[in-house]
Design a protein around this motif. Sequence first.
Motif: not given
Lengths: 84, 406
Positions: B336-341, B380-382, B397-399
């Motif tokens: 989830a953190i890798a995705t937010l980054q 937005t990502a999954l 998740l979204a930035a």
Amino acid sequence: MSDTLSRDVIDAFVTDTLVAFGIERGRITVESSFDELGVDSLDVVELSQALQKELGVPVRPKDFDENQTVGQVLEYVYRAAGLR
Amino acid sequence: MSGRAAVTGFGAVTPLGVGADVLHRRAVEGASGLVAGRGLCADFTPEEFLGRKEVRRADRFTHLAVAAADEALGRAGWSTRGSPPYPPERVACVIGTGVGGVRSHEAQLARLAQHGDAFVSALLAPMMMPNAAAAHLAMRYGLRGESYCVASACAAGAQAIGSGLRILAAGEADAVVVGGAEAAVSPVLHAGFRNAGALSPTGRSVPFARDRDGFLPGEGAGILVLERPEAAAARGATVLGEILGYGATSDAHHLTAPEPSARAAARAVTTALEAAGRAPHQIAYVNAHGTGTVLNDRAEATALRLALGEHLAAVPISSSKSYLGHLLGAAGAVEAIATLQALRHATAPPTVGLRDPDERLGKLDHVHTARSLPADGRPTALSTSFGFGGHNAVLVLAAGATEGGD
């Protein structure tokens, strides 16, 4: 039990064990209580196990409590080791 | 309804290094933290974060959680030595793990066999208990809301985040410290995984590859600070990203194998999207569970295709397990953190080493080298997680922060 067991050996072992538990060496005096040093019941069990395993002194966790001072604990260990 | 949460802090300790920034930087470079078939946190020294007493009284999975949490709270502008910026009773803590302090358990089993039961450490239970990481974080930061552990294998990290989201949505807390931690690099556990056919016998972790043959074990921790969006805004916090939606289901099928039709896993994706108010065409990136087992990757591709339909073929997809290994109960949180980054830096990390994708998985837009993502319009990502036991958990998740009520 070690043939060379003496008060000095016990003093050094108990001090080093408490340091390994995370207690600052400079705070460890005969007057300081386990409670003041932050030595809790879990540490007391570990200390008694170490005394048995490493020095062969027959002490049990219930022989100590957190309100005792380091000096009182050492006296108890000397007796258990047959040094008096 | 899972609600949404502002991500005001995150921190990670992974085989790529100590910190969530080094994780992203090295991942987009195409670096791998896998050495000799394992993903160890070789750069991590517990004594840099914990006193000697705390180090001795906690298992490595807790050490990793503390280091990641110090980073997360620091990023959120919270004190790591004082009180949280909310009433302590209004801050909860949910930390996932797969197996907890398994190495501590093993060490004491050896002591039992060698010296007898009188010499088993009194610290065994509090070190090995899966809730130890949550307990240590609550003690360290004075968090007095509900704290507990989610133990749902490889979905635990994602489900801990989902649990935190629900605590916020239920109004039980103003903020939650959530995530996952694992330090189960253990010979006996690896033997079990290997004999179950999950571990790669060739020592490679190449999700989605035609010749993929399993995952590689890793260790690490990922911790996030989530706050009610209104509360974060009221205290003037910098919002790094947002958890927009969460969906979770169970296969109710088999202990280890995913259910082949992948309907339940797809349902978790759909539920998360609905909760987020997002449509499939709005997904800019998928950080896949992507373990690299034959069965997982097949079921995951099926689930994503069921949920995203024709849009799946156009969504960049990659798996962090290609460079971290499988962090089990920490995986969902770290990913989830890798995705937010990836969203914050508008760059998706690749599936490292993927040269020959398995075309039987259908058309997928694999990220082979770092890929630019849209920076505008709040992409937005999954992030998907699936665990032994049939646990499916999906985060949307979204930035950045929602503006104007979005």
